[in-house]
Every structure is written in structure tokens, then in C-alpha cells.
Scaffold this motif. Structure first.
Motif, PDB file in Angstrom:
ATOM      1  N   SER A 110       0.828  -1.210   0.000  1.00 21.34           N
ATOM      2  CA  SER A 110       0.000   0.000   0.000  1.00 21.34           C
ATOM      3  C   SER A 110       0.859   1.256   0.000  1.00 21.34           C
ATOM      4  O   SER A 110       0.543   2.234  -0.686  1.00 21.34           O
ATOM      5  CB  SER A 110      -0.968   0.001   1.190  1.00 21.34           C
ATOM      6  OG  SER A 110      -0.285   0.161   2.409  1.00 21.34           O
ATOM      7  N   TYR A 111       1.961   1.235   0.747  1.00 24.02           N
ATOM      8  CA  TYR A 111       2.853   2.397   0.743  1.00 24.02           C
ATOM      9  C   TYR A 111       3.599   2.515  -0.579  1.00 24.02           C
ATOM     10  O   TYR A 111       3.965   3.608  -0.993  1.00 24.02           O
ATOM     11  CB  TYR A 111       3.805   2.361   1.941  1.00 24.02           C
ATOM     12  CG  TYR A 111       3.207   3.077   3.142  1.00 24.02           C
ATOM     13  CD1 TYR A 111       2.029   2.609   3.725  1.00 24.02           C
ATOM     14  CD2 TYR A 111       3.776   4.219   3.651  1.00 24.02           C
ATOM     15  CE1 TYR A 111       1.457   3.269   4.793  1.00 24.02           C
ATOM     16  CE2 TYR A 111       3.211   4.889   4.721  1.00 24.02           C
ATOM     17  CZ  TYR A 111       2.048   4.407   5.288  1.00 24.02           C
ATOM     18  OH  TYR A 111       1.476   5.084   6.342  1.00 24.02           O
ATOM     19  N   ALA A 145       0.075  13.929  -1.613  1.00 20.09           N
ATOM     20  CA  ALA A 145      -0.581  12.887  -2.412  1.00 20.09           C
ATOM     21  C   ALA A 145      -0.421  11.520  -1.751  1.00 20.09           C
ATOM     22  O   ALA A 145      -1.378  10.734  -1.669  1.00 20.09           O
ATOM     23  CB  ALA A 145       0.004  12.865  -3.821  1.00 20.09           C
ATOM     24  N   SER A 146       0.762  11.236  -1.267  1.00 12.88           N
ATOM     25  CA  SER A 146       1.018   9.948  -0.618  1.00 12.88           C
ATOM     26  C   SER A 146       0.222   9.785   0.671  1.00 12.88           C
ATOM     27  O   SER A 146      -0.278   8.701   0.971  1.00 12.88           O
ATOM     28  CB  SER A 146       2.504   9.804  -0.298  1.00 12.88           C
ATOM     29  OG  SER A 146       3.266   9.819  -1.466  1.00 12.88           O
ATOM     30  N   LEU A 147       0.094  10.854   1.432  1.00  8.10           N
ATOM     31  CA  LEU A 147      -0.590  10.807   2.720  1.00  8.10           C
ATOM     32  C   LEU A 147      -2.029  10.319   2.589  1.00  8.10           C
ATOM     33  O   LEU A 147      -2.462   9.435   3.332  1.00  8.10           O
ATOM     34  CB  LEU A 147      -0.574  12.195   3.381  1.00  8.10           C
ATOM     35  CG  LEU A 147      -1.334  12.299   4.693  1.00  8.10           C
ATOM     36  CD1 LEU A 147      -0.582  11.564   5.779  1.00  8.10           C
ATOM     37  CD2 LEU A 147      -1.540  13.744   5.071  1.00  8.10           C
ATOM     38  N   VAL A 148      -2.751  10.865   1.644  1.00  5.81           N
ATOM     39  CA  VAL A 148      -4.153  10.490   1.457  1.00  5.81           C
ATOM     40  C   VAL A 148      -4.262   9.000   1.112  1.00  5.81           C
ATOM     41  O   VAL A 148      -5.044   8.259   1.719  1.00  5.81           O
ATOM     42  CB  VAL A 148      -4.803  11.360   0.357  1.00  5.81           C
ATOM     43  CG1 VAL A 148      -6.186  10.853  -0.002  1.00  5.81           C
ATOM     44  CG2 VAL A 148      -4.854  12.815   0.793  1.00  5.81           C
ATOM     45  N   ILE A 205      -5.911   5.854   3.682  1.00  7.48           N
ATOM     46  CA  ILE A 205      -7.048   5.070   3.204  1.00  7.48           C
ATOM     47  C   ILE A 205      -6.685   3.586   3.131  1.00  7.48           C
ATOM     48  O   ILE A 205      -7.425   2.720   3.618  1.00  7.48           O
ATOM     49  CB  ILE A 205      -7.548   5.591   1.840  1.00  7.48           C
ATOM     50  CG1 ILE A 205      -8.184   6.971   2.023  1.00  7.48           C
ATOM     51  CG2 ILE A 205      -8.527   4.609   1.205  1.00  7.48           C
ATOM     52  CD1 ILE A 205      -8.459   7.704   0.728  1.00  7.48           C
ATOM     53  N   LEU A 206      -5.536   3.280   2.548  1.00 11.29           N
ATOM     54  CA  LEU A 206      -5.139   1.875   2.422  1.00 11.29           C
ATOM     55  C   LEU A 206      -4.764   1.248   3.769  1.00 11.29           C
ATOM     56  O   LEU A 206      -5.044   0.069   4.000  1.00 11.29           O
ATOM     57  CB  LEU A 206      -3.999   1.733   1.416  1.00 11.29           C
ATOM     58  CG  LEU A 206      -4.385   2.021  -0.041  1.00 11.29           C
ATOM     59  CD1 LEU A 206      -3.157   1.969  -0.945  1.00 11.29           C
ATOM     60  CD2 LEU A 206      -5.450   1.061  -0.529  1.00 11.29           C
TER      61      LEU A 206
END
Length: 148
Positions: free
Chosen positions: A100-101, A131-134, A138-139
Motif C-alpha cells: 500500500s505504501y 498525495a502519498s498521505l491520502v 485510506i489503504l
């Protein structure tokens, strides 16, 4: 005999109570706290690799990701989501976390690559972190640390 009333203990603040709870807002607050620390690590390593080691922005971003993702996994597993899984479940969650990351990393790298054409890569990195944070939250909440 004189009776002394019990000492008055103030109620914990609503923020502290939410922050420590295992509900959605508690997890979100802890994820945010870990995210702030993770972002500092990610950005500091990126700037060091880009500015001091003179690596290309995408290479510096990869090095920063590899370091930060390890910190993020340990903190999110043990503190944010209070995951006590062991054995195969822990290995599965570790793989899911990395996957996911990696999705967040790819999305952030695309933003970094595109934005670096217009602004300094150190500024573009900030947009890529957003962008990565969102994607990562969620994942993490819906896939990695969901109840099995």
C-alpha cells in the motif's frame, strides 16, 4: 473521625480522550502524529540525498521512502492501529503495508516528477507527500490494519 473527600481529578480533555481512543478519530489523530514524524524523516532524508549527496530527485525520493516506510510501519502497527498480530497475519500485514505504501510512493513520485518541471524539487516533494498521505491512510485503515 474526620472524613476527607477524595481528591478531585479533572476530566481528561476531549482531544486527549479522542487521541487515545481506538475509535476512528483516535486512529486518525495517531496516524496524523506518526505522519508528521514520518514526513519529517522523509523530507529530511530527501533533502540530504538531493542537496548534499547530489542524487537525482527520484533517486533521493526512493532512498527517503525506504527509510521512512520502515519507521511508519512500526509506529502504525504498534501505536496507531494497536495491531498485536503475530505469525502469518503479521507477515501478511507487513506485505500489505509495503504494497500500500508502494502505491502511495508511486503516486507521490509521479507528483514529484511532474511538479519538479515547474518548481524546485524540494517544493515539489511537499506536494508529493500530500498525495502519498491520502492514499496511505485510506489503504492502511481499509486494507492493512482492518480486522481480520
Amino acid at each position: 473521625m474526620q472524613v476527607t473527600p477524595p481528591a478531585h481529578r479533572p476530566e481528561p480533555s476531549r482531544f486527549r480522550s479522542d487521541f487515545l481512543s481506538d475509535g476512528f478519530f483516535g486512529k486518525l489523530a495517531r496516524f496524523g502524529a506518526v505522519g508528521v514524524l514520518n514526513t519529517i524523516i522523509d523530507y529530511a532524508v530527501f533533502v540530504f540525498c538531493f542537496q548534499v549527496m547530489e542524487l537525482e530527485p527520484l533517486v533521493a525520493n526512493t532512498v527517503a521512502f525506504l527509510i521512512a516506510v520502515n519507521f511508519g510501519y512500526v509506529m502504525n502497527k504498534t501505536w496507531t492501529f494497536r495491531d498485536e498480530s503475530r505469525g502469518r497475519i503479521a507477515v501478511t500485514r507487513g506485505i500489505l503495508f509495503l504494497a500500500s505504501y508502494a502505491i502511495g510512493f508511486v503516486a507521490g513520485s509521479v507528483v514529484l516528477w511532474l511538479a519538479s518541471s515547474y518548481v524546485d524539487p524540494r517544493i515539489a516533494k511537499i506536494a508529493s507527500i500530500g498525495a502519498s498521505l491520502v492514499i496511505n491512510f485510506i489503504l492502511s485503515k481499509t486494507v492493512v490494519f482492518r480486522s481480520i
